[in-house]
Design an enzyme around this catalytic site. Structure first.
Site, PDB file in Angstrom:
ATOM      1  N   ARG A 241       0.874  -1.175   0.000  1.00 50.46           N
ATOM      2  CA  ARG A 241       0.000   0.000   0.000  1.00 50.46           C
ATOM      3  C   ARG A 241       0.905   1.216   0.000  1.00 50.46           C
ATOM      4  O   ARG A 241       1.583   1.513   0.978  1.00 50.46           O
ATOM      5  CB  ARG A 241      -0.900  -0.015   1.244  1.00 50.46           C
ATOM      6  N   GLY A 242       0.930   1.909  -1.118  1.00 52.94           N
ATOM      7  CA  GLY A 242       1.857   3.017  -1.305  1.00 52.94           C
ATOM      8  C   GLY A 242       1.820   4.061  -0.210  1.00 52.94           C
ATOM      9  O   GLY A 242       2.865   4.507   0.266  1.00 52.94           O
TER      10      GLY A 242
ATOM     11  N   ASP B 142       1.163   3.805   2.832  1.00 53.55           N
ATOM     12  CA  ASP B 142       1.712   3.304   4.096  1.00 53.55           C
ATOM     13  C   ASP B 142       3.197   2.969   4.009  1.00 53.55           C
ATOM     14  O   ASP B 142       3.934   3.189   4.973  1.00 53.55           O
ATOM     15  CB  ASP B 142       0.992   2.018   4.535  1.00 53.55           C
ATOM     16  N   THR B 143       3.625   2.391   2.887  1.00 56.38           N
ATOM     17  CA  THR B 143       4.953   1.751   2.896  1.00 56.38           C
ATOM     18  C   THR B 143       5.874   2.096   1.724  1.00 56.38           C
ATOM     19  O   THR B 143       7.011   1.637   1.708  1.00 56.38           O
ATOM     20  CB  THR B 143       4.788   0.216   2.940  1.00 56.38           C
ATOM     21  N   LYS B 144       5.405   2.868   0.763  1.00 54.49           N
ATOM     22  CA  LYS B 144       6.250   3.135  -0.411  1.00 54.49           C
ATOM     23  C   LYS B 144       7.553   3.848  -0.041  1.00 54.49           C
ATOM     24  O   LYS B 144       8.610   3.548  -0.575  1.00 54.49           O
ATOM     25  CB  LYS B 144       5.483   3.956  -1.446  1.00 54.49           C
TER      26      LYS B 144
ATOM     27  N   GLY C  81       2.232   6.553 -19.086  1.00 52.44           N
ATOM     28  CA  GLY C  81       1.680   5.983 -20.309  1.00 52.44           C
ATOM     29  C   GLY C  81       1.473   4.481 -20.240  1.00 52.44           C
ATOM     30  O   GLY C  81       0.759   3.920 -21.065  1.00 52.44           O
TER      31      GLY C  81
ATOM     32  N   GLU D 229      -4.154  -7.196  -6.702  1.00 52.02           N
ATOM     33  CA  GLU D 229      -2.819  -7.775  -6.879  1.00 52.02           C
ATOM     34  C   GLU D 229      -2.662  -9.036  -6.030  1.00 52.02           C
ATOM     35  O   GLU D 229      -2.156 -10.053  -6.506  1.00 52.02           O
ATOM     36  CB  GLU D 229      -1.736  -6.755  -6.506  1.00 52.02           C
TER      37      GLU D 229
END
Length: 195
Positions: free
Chosen positions: A45-46, A48-50, A78, A112
């Site tokens: 989850r970007g 939270d953790t990216k 793109g 995912e």
């Protein structure tokens, strides 16, 4: 703009149909497996953790001469979102799923995860500031069909039953968990090569 693209993608049955057709093809013919493009797919989850564990894990794996996939590092403007992500999952050897407090709020994370579990990837879960028992689909029925919610719940249950790593950001050492996770990934890749 982004929310309208997101809504269109969620409503698009083409992406879901392509997943099913590809998975059917994989299960029907062992020789039809796609060429491996990535050693590991990092599902996270970007928000939270990216900026923490996901990127550090990606960098650690790259430094070990592995081919990880992380959306913000491998995708370009793109690229078709679902096509690129789905292809990366299906052409990876193993998957790392970084569960976090807002993970189950994300359609993309759950999609995912479901594809990872359906394609029978070797999964290494990392429970970051959350316990497996706290994971449940948090998407409203207005957003997803009952079939999708059932699919997501099945995938979460499958993932909860896999022994994973845990990390508490208040007490833990981020560098340590990234190193341990990378070591486990290398072990799993070696096991896959040997079999």
């Amino acid at each position: 703009m982004i929310s309208s693209v997101f809504n269109f993608m969620k409503q698009s049955k083409t992406a879901q149909l392509n997943n099913k057709l590809f998975l059917d093809l994989l299960s029907s013919s062992p020789s039809a497996k796609p060429k491996v493009l990535h050693d590991v797919f990092i599902n996270h989850r970007g928000s939270d953790t990216k900026r923490t564990i996901a990127t550090l894990l990606y960098d650690n794996l790259k430094s070990r001469n592995l081919r990880p996939f992380l959306d913000c590092k491998n995708m370009k403007p793109g690229d078709k979102l679902f096509d690129h992500i789905n292809s990366a999952i299906l052409t990876s050897k193993v998957a790392v799923t970084v569960f976090s407090p807002n993970y189950c709020d994300s359609y993309f994370c759950l999609h995912e995860l479901a594809l990872i579990m359906e394609s029978r990837k070797r999964v290494i879960p990392i429970f970051c500031d959350i316990k497996p028992s706290q994971l449940d689909v948090m998407i409203e029925r207005v957003t997803c069909s009952d079939d999708e919610i059932q699919r997501f719940r099945w995938a979460l249950q499958e993932a909860k039953d896999i022994v994973g790593l845990t990390f508490d950001s208040y007490k833990g050492n981020l560098s340590e968990v990234v190193t341990i996770a990378s070591d486990v990934i290398v072990e799993r890749l070696v096991e896959l090569e040997a079999s």
